[in-house]
Design a protein around this motif. Sequence first.
Motif, PDB file in Angstrom:
ATOM      1  N   LYS A 309       0.834  -1.206   0.000  1.00 52.65           N
ATOM      2  CA  LYS A 309       0.000   0.000   0.000  1.00 52.65           C
ATOM      3  C   LYS A 309       0.865   1.250   0.000  1.00 52.65           C
ATOM      4  CE  LYS A 309      -3.507   2.383   2.777  1.00 52.65           C
ATOM      5  NZ  LYS A 309      -4.318   2.348   4.020  1.00 52.65           N
ATOM      6  N   ARG A 310       1.874   1.313   0.872  1.00 55.68           N
ATOM      7  CA  ARG A 310       2.738   2.491   0.954  1.00 55.68           C
ATOM      8  C   ARG A 310       3.509   2.700  -0.350  1.00 55.68           C
ATOM      9  NH1 ARG A 310       6.788   1.659   4.678  1.00 55.68           N
ATOM     10  NH2 ARG A 310       7.258   3.880   4.666  1.00 55.68           N
ATOM     11  N   LEU A 311       3.988   1.599  -0.914  1.00 52.68           N
ATOM     12  CA  LEU A 311       4.728   1.679  -2.180  1.00 52.68           C
ATOM     13  C   LEU A 311       3.826   2.208  -3.297  1.00 52.68           C
ATOM     14  CD1 LEU A 311       7.223   0.998  -3.935  1.00 52.68           C
ATOM     15  CD2 LEU A 311       6.341  -1.336  -4.119  1.00 52.68           C
ATOM     16  N   THR A 312       2.600   1.679  -3.396  1.00 49.46           N
ATOM     17  CA  THR A 312       1.678   2.095  -4.455  1.00 49.46           C
ATOM     18  C   THR A 312       1.258   3.545  -4.282  1.00 49.46           C
ATOM     19  OG1 THR A 312       0.888  -0.199  -4.579  1.00 49.46           O
ATOM     20  CG2 THR A 312      -0.444   1.474  -5.673  1.00 49.46           C
ATOM     21  N   GLU A 313       1.062   3.965  -3.044  1.00 47.14           N
ATOM     22  CA  GLU A 313       0.706   5.357  -2.788  1.00 47.14           C
ATOM     23  C   GLU A 313       1.799   6.301  -3.270  1.00 47.14           C
ATOM     24  OE1 GLU A 313      -2.186   4.981   1.170  1.00 47.14           O
ATOM     25  OE2 GLU A 313       0.000   5.208   1.397  1.00 47.14           O
ATOM     26  N   LEU A 314       3.057   5.937  -3.037  1.00 48.22           N
ATOM     27  CA  LEU A 314       4.166   6.777  -3.488  1.00 48.22           C
ATOM     28  C   LEU A 314       4.230   6.822  -5.015  1.00 48.22           C
ATOM     29  CD1 LEU A 314       6.626   8.513  -2.936  1.00 48.22           C
ATOM     30  CD2 LEU A 314       7.981   6.418  -2.637  1.00 48.22           C
ATOM     31  N   LEU A 315       4.037   5.675  -5.654  1.00 52.87           N
ATOM     32  CA  LEU A 315       4.000   5.643  -7.119  1.00 52.87           C
ATOM     33  C   LEU A 315       2.867   6.528  -7.649  1.00 52.87           C
ATOM     34  CD1 LEU A 315       4.590   1.857  -7.923  1.00 52.87           C
ATOM     35  CD2 LEU A 315       5.984   3.748  -8.766  1.00 52.87           C
ATOM     36  N   LEU A 316       1.702   6.397  -7.044  1.00 51.20           N
ATOM     37  CA  LEU A 316       0.519   7.136  -7.492  1.00 51.20           C
ATOM     38  C   LEU A 316       0.719   8.645  -7.340  1.00 51.20           C
ATOM     39  CD1 LEU A 316      -2.304   6.533  -8.618  1.00 51.20           C
ATOM     40  CD2 LEU A 316      -3.158   6.544  -6.265  1.00 51.20           C
ATOM     41  N   ARG A 317       1.254   9.064  -6.189  1.00 45.53           N
ATOM     42  CA  ARG A 317       1.512  10.495  -5.983  1.00 45.53           C
ATOM     43  C   ARG A 317       2.496  11.032  -7.011  1.00 45.53           C
ATOM     44  NH1 ARG A 317       1.859   9.067  -0.511  1.00 45.53           N
ATOM     45  NH2 ARG A 317       4.139   9.287  -0.554  1.00 45.53           N
ATOM     46  N   THR A 318       3.547  10.265  -7.271  1.00 45.40           N
ATOM     47  CA  THR A 318       4.571  10.708  -8.214  1.00 45.40           C
ATOM     48  C   THR A 318       4.008  10.820  -9.624  1.00 45.40           C
ATOM     49  OG1 THR A 318       6.234   9.567  -6.854  1.00 45.40           O
ATOM     50  CG2 THR A 318       6.912  10.230  -9.066  1.00 45.40           C
ATOM     51  N   ALA A 319       3.094   9.918  -9.973  1.00 43.89           N
ATOM     52  CA  ALA A 319       2.557   9.886 -11.337  1.00 43.89           C
ATOM     53  C   ALA A 319       1.454  10.901 -11.563  1.00 43.89           C
ATOM     54  CB  ALA A 319       2.042   8.479 -11.658  1.00 43.89           C
ATOM     55  N   THR A 320       0.668  11.192 -10.529  1.00 45.18           N
ATOM     56  CA  THR A 320      -0.565  11.945 -10.774  1.00 45.18           C
ATOM     57  C   THR A 320      -0.644  13.307 -10.104  1.00 45.18           C
ATOM     58  OG1 THR A 320      -1.681  10.860  -8.909  1.00 45.18           O
ATOM     59  CG2 THR A 320      -1.842   9.783 -11.059  1.00 45.18           C
ATOM     60  N   GLU A 321       0.120  13.508  -9.031  1.00 47.18           N
ATOM     61  CA  GLU A 321      -0.010  14.777  -8.317  1.00 47.18           C
ATOM     62  C   GLU A 321       0.957  15.824  -8.857  1.00 47.18           C
ATOM     63  OE1 GLU A 321       0.326  14.314  -4.122  1.00 47.18           O
ATOM     64  OE2 GLU A 321      -1.363  12.903  -3.966  1.00 47.18           O
ATOM     65  N   LYS A 322       0.500  17.052  -8.874  1.00 44.60           N
ATOM     66  CA  LYS A 322       1.358  18.152  -9.300  1.00 44.60           C
ATOM     67  C   LYS A 322       2.387  18.416  -8.206  1.00 44.60           C
ATOM     68  CE  LYS A 322       1.212  22.939 -10.920  1.00 44.60           C
ATOM     69  NZ  LYS A 322       0.338  24.111 -11.205  1.00 44.60           N
TER      70      LYS A 322
END
Length: 526
Positions: A309-322
């Motif tokens: 979960k923590r790993l995926t959250e970091l990937l998701l933030r890096t890919a989608t958040e400004k």
Amino acid sequence: MAARGGRRGSSVGVGAELGQGWRRARGGQGRNRRGHSYGRDWRGVRGQGRPVRSDVCQQKGFRLQFSTQEQGPQICVVGSGPAGFYTTQHLLKHHPRAHVDIYEKQLVPFGLVRFGVAPDHPEVKNVINTFTQTARSDRCAFRGNVVVGRDVAVSELQAAYHAVVLSYGAEDHQALEIPGEELPGVFSARAFVGWYNGLPENRELAPDLSCDTAVILGQGNVALDVARILLTSPGHLEKTDITEAALGVLRQSRVKTVWIVGRRGPLQVAFTIKELREMIQLPGTGPMLDPADFLGLQDRIKELPRQRKRLTELLLRTATEKPGAEEAARQASATRTWGLRFFRSPQQVLPSPDGRRVAGIRLAVTRLEGVGEAARAAPTGDTEDLPCGLVLSSVGYKSRPIDPNVPFDPKLGVIPNMEGRVLGVPGLYCSGWVKRGPTGVIATTMTDSFLTGQMLLQDLKAGLLPSGPRPGYAAIEALLSGRGVQPVSFSDWEKLDAEEVSRGKGAGKPREKLLDPQEMLRLLGR
């Protein structure tokens, strides 16, 4: 492979030669672990002249199969990486009279801690301090420059010791098995890591880094290590133990973009959050992630195990958040980039027009069948070509069979075993990657190796191992001498270690690794 001195003699039958060697060791002069000479009292070979109180063994729960006037159990461990040393550590700690000889094909110890851990991760190498304390024990000896399976057979070790533990790791790589894999510019990540970490067999790899784009196939920690080394400023690496030869090539590198390609999706990546965070924060670089690869993941995150979960959250933030202002400014000034490409499987390495080197890679577009970490990648029928001048295959390490008489599962790449006991071969054990496959981190190997040591001691306590005296290294030493093999001791390694540290000091490095086995032997006066 380590060089040999002297003439290699022919081998006679195992029993006969062991018998001759043992009689020579008992009747002749030689040296024990500490380098002191010994004579006819064979117990002096192992420093076993001192009686050991029987109540000590009883307290540990061991039946007195070994007389107090005789030696303790002689145990052989093959491989001096984490698995070998952790197995040895457990045996010495939990049996007060056990003696362990560690055999290693390299002239130097520590396996993947020395040759696999990235040079910019010195904290991971601190475990060498623990291994050194184990190796300096009176009840442990390092026997480097000995190739088990070639210089000495496993059956010969079994005849000389009460138990043998195979902990030799995974010294090969998984082949891609696609057209063009043999082209210049295609390397295994294992060989590339060995090259910059000073593994003698990879010292002449000489990768050409004059291209703009590199592709790494695989999305595990090794893939991220390789990407990070390719993109890190040489000025930062200058203070690590990376080899000077590799540093020279990296200083001339023109690689600006690194793609890290995986067959499956973000939920199946094999790297850990620590390595991902290092990539995201790598100075002078910026990440390239496609937000489309992460569609629908937000709703599934809450169901994931904590680490995933923590790993995926970091990937998701890096890919989608400004990114914030500071991070946006950092990324805007980046001169190098890296990216994760998901749902792509290598199909063919594409040659340059003259056919003399790699010019790109053809990737099959995939989709997932199933869910979670067990999901499989299936081809969709579509392909895409990705131009590049360097391909590094990081799809897994692989163990090799060590001896024709040792069971081996070529499909799984492991020695068939039950909790470390080799199936069908009493007295033979295994630990580490050759036991369970090339997965996990050093702590995983520690737990695994302690379990194997525990099983061995249980068998010893239950009377399942030979109870009479065994010659141990005294017999093997005679065999190796007759075959022209020159074993290297731990004190020899400490001399080489001091030389490496001395050479590194002038350049502000922790050490400058010795790469040439012949030079190492010359430094030892061989």
